[in-house]
Motif scaffolding. Structure first.
Motif, PDB file in Angstrom:
ATOM      1  N   CYS A 265      -9.278   3.406   4.192  1.00 35.93           N
ATOM      2  CA  CYS A 265      -8.103   2.652   3.752  1.00 35.93           C
ATOM      3  C   CYS A 265      -7.924   1.348   4.529  1.00 35.93           C
ATOM      4  CB  CYS A 265      -6.852   3.516   3.909  1.00 35.93           C
ATOM      5  SG  CYS A 265      -6.847   4.966   2.848  1.00 35.93           S
TER       6      CYS A 265
ATOM      7  N   HIS B 218       0.834  -1.202   0.000  1.00 32.90           N
ATOM      8  CA  HIS B 218       0.000   0.000   0.000  1.00 32.90           C
ATOM      9  C   HIS B 218       0.871   1.256   0.000  1.00 32.90           C
ATOM     10  CE1 HIS B 218      -3.584  -2.433   0.937  1.00 32.90           C
ATOM     11  NE2 HIS B 218      -2.739  -3.157   1.659  1.00 32.90           N
TER      12      HIS B 218
ATOM     13  N   ASN C  27      -3.162   3.231   5.650  1.00 27.16           N
ATOM     14  CA  ASN C  27      -3.457   1.785   5.626  1.00 27.16           C
ATOM     15  C   ASN C  27      -3.429   1.263   7.060  1.00 27.16           C
ATOM     16  OD1 ASN C  27      -3.784  -0.859   4.169  1.00 27.16           O
ATOM     17  ND2 ASN C  27      -1.931  -1.304   5.322  1.00 27.16           N
TER      18      ASN C  27
END
Length: 354
Positions: A284, A110, A262
């Motif tokens: 996220c 990510h 993330n």
């Protein structure tokens, strides 16, 4: 009777974050649920904050750079363990028994605004080669593991964490907490996690630069001090805060902010929900999975949008109460005892196949 071994070296300190909380509370509930089985905890020094039942014993293993590969297997065999559970990806060297490893996230997949950690990525690959089952915290992280290991035949099982079971008798008065950290009285929003780039601290600083009438209190270890340079005067970094301080801060906050780039899970979201603190979050990683429809979500990294959501939430008491009730319902969906039961079912299945 089963003899189950555990790596509890992450619990050597007293400052618990996500990984440590999972190890402490998940394992403690498993020991309580299975008094007929023996549990052997491997570490360098016995943690003083653990209260252990009679079916649990500590085994201190000498330190060393490669202690999991050299010393730990010897002590596992000496204690006749039949299976081994690690709360992280790192596993002991060859000891001839099945192993379960817990994978918390795959941040390298990510855009986390952080350097890729090849150490953690390699640990995942090695765990996949050497363990019986990979454990993880969410469907999102499970999909990340499958993406990282597309050809691995290993089972991946979700054993989610839950909120920290705070002892409310320890709560301090909020004015004492403010005084301890040098924070002025007034309305505030709260952030709890490690201070690092992937937590999107810069977005929070930009937002509160234009929101001077409300304070932002950021609780957590400062991993990257460069992030907090030139912070606004209404933003306060406390460092790590003990449970008795966090209780008051959660319950007194106007809202809890969790706008990470993330997350593998996000235990602080559930803690905020459990203490009646509305949550504003990003979409996220696993955050929407954990928070469900109980959070207000931002749709961009624009500080104006976040500022508007915070102001609306503070001013709309009806919406605030709806979110508080939804949050408590969402937090109750996660339970340490249920997760411990599922983990023991996996242990039983593995050992019964032997």
């Amino acid at each position: 009777m089963f003899i189950i071994g555990y790596d509890i070296s992450v619990l050597q300190g007293t400052r618990l974050t996500g990984v440590e909380k999972l190890a402490k509370y998940l394992f403690a509930h498993l020991w309580k649920l299975t008094p007929e089985h023996q549990h052997v905890l491997f570490c360098h020094t016995a943690p003083s904050h653990l209260s252990l039942p009679e079916n649990v014993k500590i085994c201190e293993v000498p330190k060393g750079k490669l202690w999991r590969y050299t010393n730990l297997p010897i002590y596992i065999r000496r204690n006749k363990c039949q299976i081994f559970i690690s709360p992280v990806a790192a596993l002991p060297g060859f000891c001839g028994i099945p192993k379960l490893a817990y994978i918390h996230e795959c941040p390298w997949l990510h855009d986390c605004a952080e350097k890729i950690s090849w150490k953690h990525r390699t640990a995942l690959w090695l765990a996949a080669l050497r363990c019986e089952i990979l454990l993880t915290n969410s469907q999102c992280t499970k999909e990340d593991i499958k993406r990282e290991l597309p050809f691995s035949p290993k089972q991946i099982k979700i054993i989610p964490p839950a909120a920290d079971p705070f002892d409310k008798t320890m709560k301090k008065p909020l004015h004492e907490v403010f005084g301890h950290y040098g924070i002025p009285q007034g309305n505030y929003c709260l952030f709890v996690s490690t201070i690092r780039p992937k937590k999107n601290i810069q977005l929070l600083l930009e937002t509160f630069q234009n929101l001077p009438e409300i304070n932002l209190i950021c609780v957590g270890k400062i991993q990257d001090a460069s992030i907090i340079n030139n912070k606004p005067k209404n933003v306060f970094f406390t460092g790590y805060a003990p449970q008795e301080d966090l209780l008051s801060l959660y319950e007194g906050a106007q809202c809890f902010l969790y706008v990470s780039r993330n997350e593998g899970f996000g235990i602080p979201i559930l803690e905020a929900f459990a203490h009646g603190c509305p949550v504003v979050a990003s979409r996220c990683g696993s955050i929407p999975e954990v928070a469900g429809d109980a959070a207000c979500y931002i749709e961009s990294w624009k500080s104006d949008e976040l500022r508007s959501i915070i102001i609306n939430l503070i001013n709309d008491s009806n919406q605030r109460q709806i979110m508080i009730q939804k949050g408590k319902i969402q937090a109750n969906k996660y339970n340490w005892e249920t997760s411990a039961q599922h983990l023991f079912q996996l242990v039983e299945n593995v050992l019964n196949r032997k």
